[in-house]
Structures are given as structure tokens and as C-alpha cells.
Design a protein around this motif. Structure first.
Motif, PDB file in Angstrom:
ATOM      1  N   CYS A  26      54.466 -89.919 -31.415  1.00 58.41           N
ATOM      2  CA  CYS A  26      55.133 -88.705 -32.044  1.00 58.41           C
ATOM      3  C   CYS A  26      55.356 -87.628 -31.215  1.00 58.41           C
ATOM      4  CB  CYS A  26      54.683 -88.639 -33.437  1.00 58.41           C
ATOM      5  SG  CYS A  26      52.973 -87.923 -33.279  1.00 58.41           S
ATOM      6  N   CYS A  43      49.933 -87.846 -28.916  1.00 63.22           N
ATOM      7  CA  CYS A  43      50.291 -88.997 -29.345  1.00 63.22           C
ATOM      8  C   CYS A  43      51.524 -89.235 -28.492  1.00 63.22           C
ATOM      9  CB  CYS A  43      50.373 -89.268 -30.549  1.00 63.22           C
ATOM     10  SG  CYS A  43      51.279 -90.482 -31.314  1.00 63.22           S
ATOM     11  N   CYS A  53      46.914 -92.129 -35.187  1.00 64.66           N
ATOM     12  CA  CYS A  53      47.342 -90.746 -35.053  1.00 64.66           C
ATOM     13  C   CYS A  53      47.428 -90.221 -36.537  1.00 64.66           C
ATOM     14  CB  CYS A  53      49.005 -90.598 -34.300  1.00 64.66           C
ATOM     15  SG  CYS A  53      49.650 -89.129 -34.353  1.00 64.66           S
ATOM     16  N   HIS A 108      49.224 -87.806 -37.244  1.00 64.76           N
ATOM     17  CA  HIS A 108      50.417 -87.146 -37.709  1.00 64.76           C
ATOM     18  C   HIS A 108      51.230 -88.426 -38.036  1.00 64.76           C
ATOM     19  CE1 HIS A 108      49.106 -83.531 -35.780  1.00 64.76           C
ATOM     20  NE2 HIS A 108      48.790 -84.111 -34.881  1.00 64.76           N
ATOM     21  N   CYS A 109      51.355 -89.504 -37.412  1.00 66.89           N
ATOM     22  CA  CYS A 109      52.270 -90.493 -37.757  1.00 66.89           C
ATOM     23  C   CYS A 109      51.794 -91.819 -37.924  1.00 66.89           C
ATOM     24  CB  CYS A 109      52.976 -90.851 -36.297  1.00 66.89           C
ATOM     25  SG  CYS A 109      52.391 -91.394 -34.973  1.00 66.89           S
TER      26      CYS A 109
HETATM   27 ZN    ZN Z   1      51.611 -89.718 -33.464  1.00 65.97          ZN
END
Ligand code: ZN
Length: 237
Positions: free
Chosen positions: A202, A199, A223, A225-226
Motif C-alpha cells: 500500500c 509497506c 501491515c 494499514h492494508c
Molecule cells: Zn500495507
């Protein structure tokens, strides 16, 4: 690419362009403020020199006045010498004359010293005037440049806003709300590309399943994660 995703990528690019106007305007304003500061400094220096020169000139004319008074006094003494009656009187007049002459010497020395100061200040004054005029010209040039740059920025801004309005008009409210929610915290990186399976918001690696979905480009993928919206960039032509 999914039509909605495509719109999001476009919208995010337009929003970036809009945000870029801020630093451009700040840079222009900084240039003008810098020129104004320099002009003010030059003005202060010039004023200081003018004051110092005037002070020296005033002192000089006071000494001139004093010299004229002393000269009258010496003439008076000379007249009185003719009418001296006692030795005591003669000594008193001699002393008075000596004091007058000493004062004359002092004033003459002061005038000489002040003349040197005035001459040197005049030299600096010319320099300070030239500095001030150059600074003034820079301010004027900066103002002209700003006016023309602001005009072109305003034109660009109007066209970018028109582009945004048109695009937003075509977009679904649901997707817009979703985008704005991410943009609140992610600012200009609400929609980011995936490069090397990472990504670009991040910079963390995304799992194979998400990556495959991004490559397909059929759904709007975020994403893991973020939470930013991800897309696969078009191949460079
Ligand atoms: Zn991300």
C-alpha cells in the motif's frame, strides 16, 4: 527469518510465476490473431480483384459476341443492297447499316476500355497474390512459433506447479488459509517487502513497533494499514 514467513515469501513468488503465464499466453495468441487478421484482409482484397477482373472479362466477351452478330448483320445488309427496289428501301437499309456501324464503334471502344481495366487489374492481382502469400507464410510461422513456445511454457508450468505442490505440502494449513484469504483481494501482492519503512503493497509508512517486528523476522507481521504480510528482504549479496 521465521520458517513460516520464509515459506510464505516462497509461495508468493511461485504464485506470481504461475500468474505470469496468463499474459505470456495471451501475447502469443495476440500475435497469431494479428497474423490471421492480416491474412483475411489480403484474402478479401484478392477475391475482390478476381471478381472485378472476371466481370470485366465477361463484359468484354459480351461485346465480342455482339460484334460478331453485327458483322453478320452488315453482311446481310450488303446482300440486300443488291436487291433494292425503291429509294425508300435504300434509305432504310442505309439507316440500318449506320446503326450497326455505330454499335460496332461503341463495342470496339468498350473492348479497348475493358482491356485497359483488365490489364491494370492483372497488375494489382499479382501484387495482391504476393501479399496474400506473405500473410499466409506469417500465419504458418506464427503457428510454428506458438507450438514451440506453448511447449516450453507447459514445461515451465509443470515445474512451477511441482515446486508449489512440494512447498504447500510442507506448510501448515492454518498459515495457508491465512495467506489465501489475503491473496483473494491482494492477488500477487499478498506478501510484500518493507522498504524504507514502508509497506510495498500500500506504500504507506509503518510504525516503529511494526517495523522492528518485521526486521526481527520472528513472527508473521501484517501491515497495519492494508493487512498484507510483510517481510524484510535479504541483504543484496
Ligand atoms: Zn500495507
Amino acid at each position: 527469518m521465521n520458517k513460516y514467513l520464509n515459506q510464505l515469501v516462497q509461495l508468493s513468488t511461485i504464485d506470481q510465476e504461475i500468474d505470469d503465464f496468463g499474459p505470456r499466453i495471451e501475447k502469443i495468441e495476440r500475435a497469431l490473431n494479428g497474423a490471421l487478421d492480416t491474412k483475411q484482409e489480403a484474402q478479401l482484397k484478392l477475391d475482390e480483384l478476381v471478381t472485378q477482373t472476371k466481370e470485366a472479362q465477361l463484359k468484354r466477351s459480351q461485346h465480342e459476341l455482339h460484334l460478331a452478330e453485327l458483322s453478320d448483320k452488315i453482311k446481310d445488309i450488303a446482300k440486300k443492297v443488291g436487291a433494292i427496289k425503291s429509294e425508300k428501301e435504300q434509305k432504310a437499309l442505309q439507316l440500318e447499316e449506320e446503326i450497326c456501324k455505330e454499335q460496332c464503334d461503341f463495342s470496339n471502344e468498350e473492348i479497348e476500355r475493358l482491356d485497359k481495366i483488365i490489364e491494370s487489374k492483372n497488375g494489382y492481382l499479382e501484387e495482391a497474390k504476393a501479399h496474400f502469400e506473405a500473410a499466409e507464410q506469417k500465419v504458418e510461422a506464427a503457428k510454428v512459433a506458438i507450438a514451440s513456445e506453448m511447449e516450453s511454457i507447459d514445461k515451465e508450468r509443470a515445474s512451477v506447479y511441482a515446486k508449489k505442490e512440494q512447498l504447500v505440502g510442507q506448510m501448515s494449513q492454518k498459515i495457508l488459509t491465512f495467506y489465501e484469504k489475503i491473496r483473494k483481494w491482494a492477488k500477487n501482492t499478498a506478501v510484500v517487502p518493507v522498504r524504507k519503512q514502508a509497506c510495498y503493497g500500500c506504500f504507506m509508512r509503518i510504525n516503529d513497533k511494526t517495523y522492528a517486528a518485521v526486521l526481527k523476522g520472528e513472527d508473521i507481521v501484517t501491515c497495519p494499514h492494508c493487512g498484507r504480510i510483510l517481510y524484510k528482504e535479504a541483504e543484496a549479496v
